[in-house]
Design an enzyme around this catalytic site. Sequence first.
Site, PDB file in Angstrom:
ATOM      1  N   ASP A 102       0.836  -1.192   0.000  1.00  0.00           N
ATOM      2  CA  ASP A 102       0.000   0.000   0.000  1.00  0.00           C
ATOM      3  C   ASP A 102       0.874   1.248   0.000  1.00  0.00           C
ATOM      4  OD1 ASP A 102      -1.982   1.856   0.249  1.00  0.00           O
ATOM      5  OD2 ASP A 102      -2.485   1.380   2.327  1.00  0.00           O
ATOM      6  N   ASP A 319      -0.601   5.368  -7.612  1.00  0.00           N
ATOM      7  CA  ASP A 319      -0.966   4.424  -6.561  1.00  0.00           C
ATOM      8  C   ASP A 319      -1.004   3.005  -7.112  1.00  0.00           C
ATOM      9  OD1 ASP A 319      -1.943   3.237  -4.225  1.00  0.00           O
ATOM     10  OD2 ASP A 319      -4.012   3.544  -4.865  1.00  0.00           O
TER      11      ASP A 319
END
Length: 496
Positions: A102, A319
């Site tokens: 993440d 991301d």
Amino acid sequence: MRASLAAIFALLLLPSLLFSATSAAATFLSLHRALPLTHHRVQLDRLRARDRARHGRLLQNVVVGGVVDFSVAGSSDPYLVGLYFTKVKLGSPPKEYNVQIDTGSDILWITCNSCSDCPQTSGLGIQLNLYDSGSSATAGFISCSDPICSSAVQTSATECSESNQCSYTFQYGDGSGTSGHYVTDALYFDMILGQSFMANSSAAIVFGCSTFQSGDLAKTDKAVDGIFGFGQGALSVISQLSYRGITPRVFSHCLKGDGNGGGILVLGEILEPNIVYSPLVPSQPHYNLNLQSIAVNGQILPIDPIAFTTSNSRGTIVDSGTTLTYLVAEAYDPFVSAITSIVSQSTTPTISKGNQCYIVSNSLAEVFPPISLNFAAGASMVLKPEEYLIHVGFVGGAAMWCIGFQKVQGGVTILGDLVLKDKIVVYDLARQRLGWANYDCSLSVNVSVITSKDEFINAGQLSQSNSPGDMLVKLLTTAITVLLLQILVLVDFHLL
């Protein structure tokens, strides 16, 4: 004469020996897909739901001194599980855990054995392991008086438990969350020592021991053992290791897009001559870039630059945990219109479940134009059709491809794995820049490690097939060679 010959051999071997002994180290982790690519097609609405859940956590401001609330920009669901995950080894003796990668958070946390309501099984086909500090000889707790506890308030609500343990709480937009306490224990990893030499290493790190999970984090369908935060905060693993000089303050990944996926994750810099860099937007909690324009088939689209301006509610984020790519409406509409205009004579445009799609009889490269995302410092990310289209099935024997970019009303443009796959991506935190280059992620990569502020050394090649056992054999071979050389020098010295 023998002494002179030995000295010559020693001089020839000395540079490689010094390299192995003095170079800083990089580490690598193998990657796995949470959603493996198979012959079955994943529905776009399922991917969007997964991304919306992630963005409920990702696109938020941090609230200091209270529960962290990730308000939603364009969606309302909490974050689920990332597309790629990796394995980490913690504790003594070491135990392996599957953790989601993440880049939108900082903390590494693992589910603890004292968590009664946490998932016990996973629909991903992986075995879940619970962390038990009592079974690790190197485990320790973080007290409330520890400076680390006060620094953690920047990313989570901290409080003291009755046992004087530094506790944390992460709360997400839909009510999902996790809480627990911080611990310290040994993290084991493979360290590059020199030209293709690797050895097992370890370092004590601080991470979260999760004792409670709620909402989607408590569901079993996509459960993992924890989350591996790769943000820029002080408590991220990359920050902890680089602060002590164990690894450089840079990490890289190469996500394989076809087959069963996977890839390479490196705590270090992957070297590739074609990498272009763009500066990170300063003082941002995520990896923000200045996207300046979008070109379709070489033509700049008429998009107001304000659409990409970075602010509290706008900007462009890279991301790796987002599956698709999300464009603000001001950019999405002209983007889709330009593509449709170019391919309308060679395809059959159609709308499927609200998505702009095309029925295609020819190869994509013959029909669809290249796309260029243009960033600050002259860095462009050129996309092939497969990097902005999703294959969703067949109609009358012809393939149907849909635009993989999704529209968001205002808010943030997010570049996910659709555009990041099959590329080397370098997150250079030391120089505050992000770089990329097209690459076949099934091949080996060259890795650089930092030995001083401005010096880089090529640490050799890494690939998905690198075996620590093979690397150990190479390392032992070098050690034996050195030992024999030293014996030869000593023998020759006594014979003089």
